[in-house]
Design an enzyme around this catalytic site. Structure first.
Site: not given
Length: 333
Positions: A259-261
């Site tokens: 996942s992106d942050k």
């Protein structure tokens, strides 16, 4: 069955309401230029070619091309689209083919629907609205994705198919045994055709159908739904929203989540949660002294004091900062 339906509907409706609340990020009004004057219009009434004005604190109502930067500079927060925590600088200049290729889907002379203006003011022309915007394309991709069955649903389907086969085999065997027993022990030599052939088949079929109905586990869906509902309650304690109950089981089988942050795992804000200061032997804090004395001297004559910031870490008010340790109390003015 009633409990099964109730648990599923209540859980999905609660999660649906919470997710629908996120729609408040989409602006409902836009500052559009009509007849030479700026007026508020509904964002859904915008069409390509409309001229709008955006300023700091506003969310962009549509994908737009920047025509004129009224302030010294224009910056937009595009974290909801590209996950970047750094604001993007926007301008009204034309881009060369090389610059457009380098910047990809988010050129510097365009602002996008749903993003926030964090600095400056500009006048722009609408180029895309509704589902044709970048955020609309994301929404359409999520909505139109193929629905795949979870591992639990696959297992239940396999179990149901296997159970159906075995129930069918057993019922056929029971039917054959009862028919055979009836012909050899119950058949009457002087009986009618119905008594010797029709009636035995009807009675044996009743027994086989009753056995098949009794073998089906009616309580299995209720048990599965209850277990998944308990899982959603545990996840809710950790601020996790679950709209569909099978998602609980799917998440439980994950070993790695990519996942992106920014915007997904974080809120794209920096805040203070703990503060550490140095105090001398007399108990008075002196942050500036720490930089002037040597480490050995400060370790012998100073102690580290920890302060915890309360609910609001971004701009805490007086009384929300508490000293840890003996005599813990909120700080006074």
């Amino acid at each position: 069955l009633i409990a099964n339906a109730t648990v599923g509907v209540v859980q999905e409706s609660r999660a649906g309401e919470a997710i629908d609340a996120l729609k408040s990020f989409v602006p409902k009004l836009a500052h559009a230029v009509r007849n030479g004057a700026t007026t508020n219009v509904a964002a859904e009434l915008l069409v390509p070619g409309d001229i709008i004005e955006v300023s700091v604190g506003m969310r962009v109502p549509a994908d737009c091309r920047v025509c004129e930067v009224i302030s010294t500079t224009l910056r937009a927060d595009q974290a909801i689209l590209n996950g970047e925590s750094v604001e993007a600088i926007k301008h009204a200049d034309d881009l060369t083919a090389k610059e457009a290729t380098a910047e990809g889907a988010f050129p510097a002379n365009c602002i996008f629907s749903g993003t926030a203006i964090v600095y400056g003011k500009a006048r722009c022309v609408v180029v895309k609205t509704g589902s044709k915007t970048e955020i609309g394309d994301i929404e359409r991709g999520v909505r139109e994705q193929e629905e795949t069955k979870t591992p639990l649903q696959i297992k239940l389907d396999e179990f149901g198919e296997l159970l159906s086969k075995w129930i069918g085999y057993i019922c056929l065997a029971v039917l054959a045994i009862h028919i055979t027993r009836w012909y050899f022990s119950e058949r009457k030599p002087d009986g009618t055709f119905w008594e010797n052939y029709g009636h035995p088949w009807v009675e044996c079929m009743k027994i086989a159908v009753a056995l098949a109905v009794a073998a089906i586990p009616e309580g299995l869906p209720a048990v599965v739904t209850t277990c998944l509902a308990l899982g959603t309650r545990r996840m809710a304690k950790h601020n996790a929203l679950v709209r569909e109950l099978p998602s609980v089981e799917t998440l439980g089988r994950c070993t790695v989540i990519c996942s992106d942050k920014t915007g997904t795992l974080t809120t794209n804000t920096m805040s203070v949660k703990r503060v550490f200061t140095l105090a001398g032997a007399d108990g008075a804090t002196n942050g500036s002294r720490a930089s002037s004395v040597s480490s050995s001297a400060s370790s012998s004559s100073s102690a580290i004091i920890r302060y915890d910031v309360g609910e609001s870490q971004y701009a805490p008010a007086l009384g929300q900062v508490t000293r840890r340790g003996a005599g813990s109390a909120p700080l006074s003015p």
